[in-house]
Design a protein around this motif. Sequence first.
Motif, short mmCIF file in Angstrom:
data_model
loop_
_atom_site.label_atom_id
_atom_site.label_comp_id
_atom_site.label_asym_id
_atom_site.label_seq_id
_atom_site.Cartn_x
_atom_site.Cartn_y
_atom_site.Cartn_z
N ILE A 298 -20.88 -13.93 2.10
CA ILE A 298 -19.85 -13.35 3.02
C ILE A 298 -20.22 -12.49 3.41
O ILE A 298 -19.90 -11.53 5.05
CB ILE A 298 -18.17 -14.06 2.28
N GLU A 299 -20.34 -11.36 2.86
CA GLU A 299 -20.48 -10.04 3.45
C GLU A 299 -21.71 -10.06 3.83
O GLU A 299 -21.28 -9.49 4.92
CB GLU A 299 -21.08 -9.38 1.83
N TRP A 300 -22.66 -10.59 3.69
CA TRP A 300 -23.95 -11.21 5.07
C TRP A 300 -23.67 -11.10 6.09
O TRP A 300 -23.80 -10.37 6.98
CB TRP A 300 -25.19 -11.70 3.98
N VAL A 301 -23.02 -12.24 5.95
CA VAL A 301 -22.57 -12.64 7.94
C VAL A 301 -22.30 -11.21 8.16
O VAL A 301 -21.70 -11.17 8.95
CB VAL A 301 -21.41 -14.29 7.63
N HIS A 302 -20.95 -11.50 7.35
CA HIS A 302 -19.88 -10.42 7.93
C HIS A 302 -20.67 -8.37 8.67
O HIS A 302 -20.61 -8.11 9.50
CB HIS A 302 -18.35 -9.90 6.95
N ASP A 303 -21.95 -8.23 8.10
CA ASP A 303 -23.16 -7.30 7.79
C ASP A 303 -23.62 -8.38 9.33
O ASP A 303 -23.93 -6.57 10.36
CB ASP A 303 -23.80 -7.74 6.86
N HIS A 304 -24.20 -8.69 9.56
CA HIS A 304 -24.43 -9.27 11.16
C HIS A 304 -23.91 -10.08 11.77
O HIS A 304 -24.17 -10.49 13.16
CB HIS A 304 -25.27 -10.26 9.91
N ASP A 305 -22.59 -9.34 11.96
CA ASP A 305 -21.33 -10.51 12.48
C ASP A 305 -21.05 -9.11 14.06
O ASP A 305 -21.34 -7.70 13.26
CB ASP A 305 -20.17 -10.63 12.15
N LEU A 306 -20.30 -9.09 15.00
CA LEU A 306 -21.29 -7.98 15.78
C LEU A 306 -19.80 -6.96 16.09
O LEU A 306 -18.95 -8.00 15.66
CB LEU A 306 -21.56 -8.20 17.34
N PHE A 307 -20.06 -5.56 15.60
CA PHE A 307 -19.53 -5.12 15.78
C PHE A 307 -18.21 -4.94 17.67
O PHE A 307 -18.89 -5.64 18.30
CB PHE A 307 -18.99 -3.52 15.96
N GLN A 308 -16.44 -5.40 16.97
CA GLN A 308 -16.12 -5.92 18.51
C GLN A 308 -14.92 -4.65 18.95
O GLN A 308 -15.11 -3.76 17.94
CB GLN A 308 -15.16 -7.24 18.19
N ALA A 309 -16.19 -4.14 19.75
CA ALA A 309 -15.16 -2.95 20.45
C ALA A 309 -13.63 -2.87 20.32
O ALA A 309 -13.75 -3.80 20.91
CB ALA A 309 -16.27 -2.48 21.39
N PRO A 310 -12.94 -1.94 20.57
CA PRO A 310 -11.15 -1.99 20.64
C PRO A 310 -11.19 -2.63 22.02
O PRO A 310 -11.65 -2.13 23.21
CB PRO A 310 -10.92 -0.43 20.36
N ASP A 311 -10.11 -2.72 22.08
CA ASP A 311 -9.32 -2.51 23.55
C ASP A 311 -8.92 -1.69 24.07
O ASP A 311 -8.89 -1.87 25.74
CB ASP A 311 -8.25 -4.45 23.46
#
Lengths: 345, 238, 478
Positions: free
Chosen positions: B159-172
Amino acid sequence: MHYSDLAKRIVDELLRPDGSDKLRPVHTIGIGATGYFEPSEVAPQYCKADHFITPRTKATLRFSNGSGSKTQHDDWSDVRGMATRFHLSDGTDTDLIMMTLPEFFARTPEEFLEFTLAAKPTEVHWVSPWKKIWQMLHLIPPQPDPYPDEEISPNEGAIKFANENRYSQLAVFQAAAIGAPVSYLRAAYHAVHTFVVTGEDEVERWVRFTWQPIDGVKNENPLDPPGADYLQGRLRDRLADHTSRFTLMMQIGEVGDAFDDSTKPWPPHRQRVMMGTLTLDHAAEDTKAQDDYFEKLSFNPMLLTPGIRASEDPVLHIRKEAYAYSSGKRDATPCPFSGGAEDDQ
Amino acid sequence: MTNKDTWFNRYVNSLPTRGWFKLLSRYVVVPYWIWRDPKPKLPGGPRESPQPSENTQRMMNLIMPLKDPSPMGRAMAAMAIAQNVDEIFSGLDNVGTVHTARFLILGDNLCMISVYDGDFSNYIRDFIETIGSVFDAVISQIKGAEHMIPTCDHVEEFIEWVHDHDLFQAPDFPTDLFALQDAAKGLPTDGPAHEIMTLPRDLILQLHANPNLSLGGGYRSYPGYSAAQVRDKFGVGW
Amino acid sequence: MNKQVKKDVDIDAIERDVQGNILRSYSRHLVRHLMLEVTNVAAARRFLGVAANGGSEAVPAITPGSDWGKAKPPSNFNIGLTFEGLKALGVSRRTLQTFPVEFSQGMTKRAMKIGDFGDSAPDKWPAPFDTPEKVHIVASIHADEEGQLDKVEAQVAKAFTVLGVRDGRGLGRGKVFFGYKDSISQPRFKWVKDRTQATADEPLDPLGTILLGYPTSMEDMSFRVPYPDALGLNGSFNAFRILAQASYDYEIYLDEAADFLLKHKDVDLLLPPGAEKKVGKGLDRHAALREIVAAQMCGRWRNGTPYETSPDTMDPDPDVSPTNFDYSAQSRCPAGAHMRRANPRGGHIVQRIATYTRRLVRRGMSYGPDFDPDDFDRKNPDRRERGLLGNFLCANLGAQFEAVMCDWLNVGLQTPSITGTNDPLLGANTAETSRFDLTLPDNAGTISIYGFPRFVTARGGAYTFLPSLTAIRYLSEL
Ligand code: HEM
Ligand code: HEM
């Protein structure tokens, strides 16, 4: 109506040296238009106000440039306004006032006074090329050079204020980059405050409104400005043999959202309800009579109707007095609140 | 007001478009600032918030570097997905909270793009439970992920690994970047204000730390509704 | 692949090794929670060593999980360690890294996920929870007499710095504030004998639901046991929560809801004329509607009778089982009720795969001054702080406690009809946005009620690890 010192003070302080006390202290240059509003089929579920349950409601509008300068500068970067008055079936009116900036500068009237004082227009400065180089080396975009005839501007003060007050940063940052629309009909406008709507089933919802132009949002290229006077002409041209439409979108607030703070816009992921369509079919003609009529109009964001009420946002509440006081001050056609009587709700 | 629109001023105004200045910026100015004011990498995926509409239709943009980016390696990755279509489809149905999901091979990465409802960890955990074996097949094609096979024995780590490879989502809202950067550094997010005109620099530096990102939360036509709500309304069962 | 399946386990050995109050409840009258900082590591370790080996004159013994039968000790003593506490006791970096991330971050960093924002935000918590990095241990003393609590506290204070104390008590007749009988439903563990759940018919929960190192209800899946086994095995995790309950506002809301319902066009469907007599003894229509709202919001009448099996009356004759019922599409227990959100049982849920995987053991007592829902002064709001000292125990805080909090109690993803609403009793509600749907008999639809505030706010808490006795010895020898 009784005007608080604060409301009067804010309105008085808004007046710019290059403005006029015969005209509005802000949104000084504008043009009228008329049309009609048709609610969507779901609108009554969310709001039982007359114009959401009546098939068609006539509307009177005024589009404006946000600046308080009495000289027209359509191509300067500026917030634009769109004030709509719905003429309801019982002969009363309700107003919906919007601007192109999606949020406000201050959370309270007191803060807005501070902002107004801090952002008093001052003589414009050319940033020296050396300073610009220094800024570029700091990856800071230099302030744009002043416009050719620009003498005073609120920008410097506003930015200084924002550098010290987190709450005003978003509005100042977005206002600084807002540009000039190709037409008043090609911009999206926001009512910014939260209102409380009551549906036919008496359920209340905390909501925010936006007008979306069906013609699409489009800005001028700042490097190729169209001149100081084009917005009114284009509005007249477009409406001479076309209609132009806006969609009224309503966002529904959720737990944790700012209901009383208009410096915080809600993210675009809130449930959005399509509330209806505004069709504009006439622009004010270029005559003194029309000009007098529209320029003497007094809108008021608190001119509401059963089915829509104000949230607790203190800025929205002081606007009731501020607009009424301003209307009297410039000798305009009174709105129901500027009649002089103590008709506070 | 004197006219300051000198030749020099115009030249300085044009600097950002001049080749030599662009080179200077790219090779000297930006690296200097990266050294001077490094930004922590901001975490991937949607941020926690209480609003229901922030907890439905959330985006996952999982970018996983291929172990072998040659056509051969790509084919292996493609096969790993193609051979598990049944597992994936029935798994997604049983997880129950997924609106759309698809795999891409993009650049040297295998990407999993999905729109899901609810908490990220629950989503991945439920997924491992139903189709852990598919994840095993998939991540066996991925650089630096073998040690988590089988995923059902490395739930927390995966889960942590996936979180780390999920793209950062710039703020709205652009100025929210300040608060995100402060939070990442452990600073209070209501401390003294930043100078607003440093925002463009902060964005540049953040893009160094997070070169790939999702620009905002994205558009939704009917935001705020879960997959099950949509299915329910259409009468196709949930 | 299922390496950890042990066909048979020595349950007695496990019960001797795990701390008490995990597998079974103590059912005492009083509790005292001590928030401790380790300021003298040597003294702390010495204390733990003695405590885990049966105690001494000066050090209380850790109560193990074995059934004490008739030999009831005068008090029970147990500890939970925060991540900071493990660090303070000198646990190595390598070992620390084998703990799950939600535990290492701690409760305050997970605030948004578990609904702790606004008035519940950790920066509004009073001491000692305003310095979470100093809360190393939450030690809990259970007893039936106050003197016992004082005695053990004095012993503990010799080895640790006591940062804060929270006292709780049973309110009598198993009640908690808001007037409900609580602690009726609990998970039932394979191999573990628990008199209170003897007749419950929910599926048995595997030991891995509550203890580290055993199979979980998720086929194939196991949670990581912190390294080494001496530390991790037979451990459990706890979300210790101080939850203030707005009892006065709750009762006032019930008044308002009943007023609203009396005027509602469908009120006769909800409560046919005359049926108020059946709802409960001596109730008029208004009072009966109040109780119906309270019952539907919880899933039980306040006397504990399940709404699902007894929707018309709180005193069914013949009596219904307090624990044995299940939910379906035709259920009278609303999908939004607290109990049904917290444990949807075998009913159909959106996350089908998650059925029966997010179980929690609940151990709690109330704190603060009495409040009698049947007799209070409506004119003089009594808003003194009172509430629940709650412990929510599980093998994995992320997969169980947080999963329930963030997708089920709040947001309500499990059933489309409630998605977008929060738990009416304790969800992160605001009056502007809250909604709860009351069910009507005969599938006649629902009546929605609105405008209720948040009744439960967090006032402190910590994620703790409940080490086995072996692990406490391990820690004492570091
Ligand atoms: C404390 C906050 C505000 C104050 C004190 C203020 C004050 C004023 C005043 C005094 C006028 C002239 C009224 C008249 O003479 O008839 C005006 C006009 C206007 N304001 Fe504001 N304003 C505030 C906030 C806003 C906001 C939040 C919006 C947009 C949502 C807005 C949009 C407009 C528009 C569109 C007009 C022009 C109305 C017209 O065409 O007649 N203002 N404002
Ligand atoms: C002050 C806050 C709370 C109050 C007043 C409260 C009250 C109750 C009551 C009256 C019951 C029914 C009694 C029973 O079946 O044992 C119950 C059941 C339950 N509650 Fe709570 N509760 C609170 C907080 C929580 C929290 C925070 C959680 C989970 C994170 C939770 C999880 C549960 C569970 C799992 C059940 C058992 C449901 C079942 O197995 O059918 N409760 N609660």
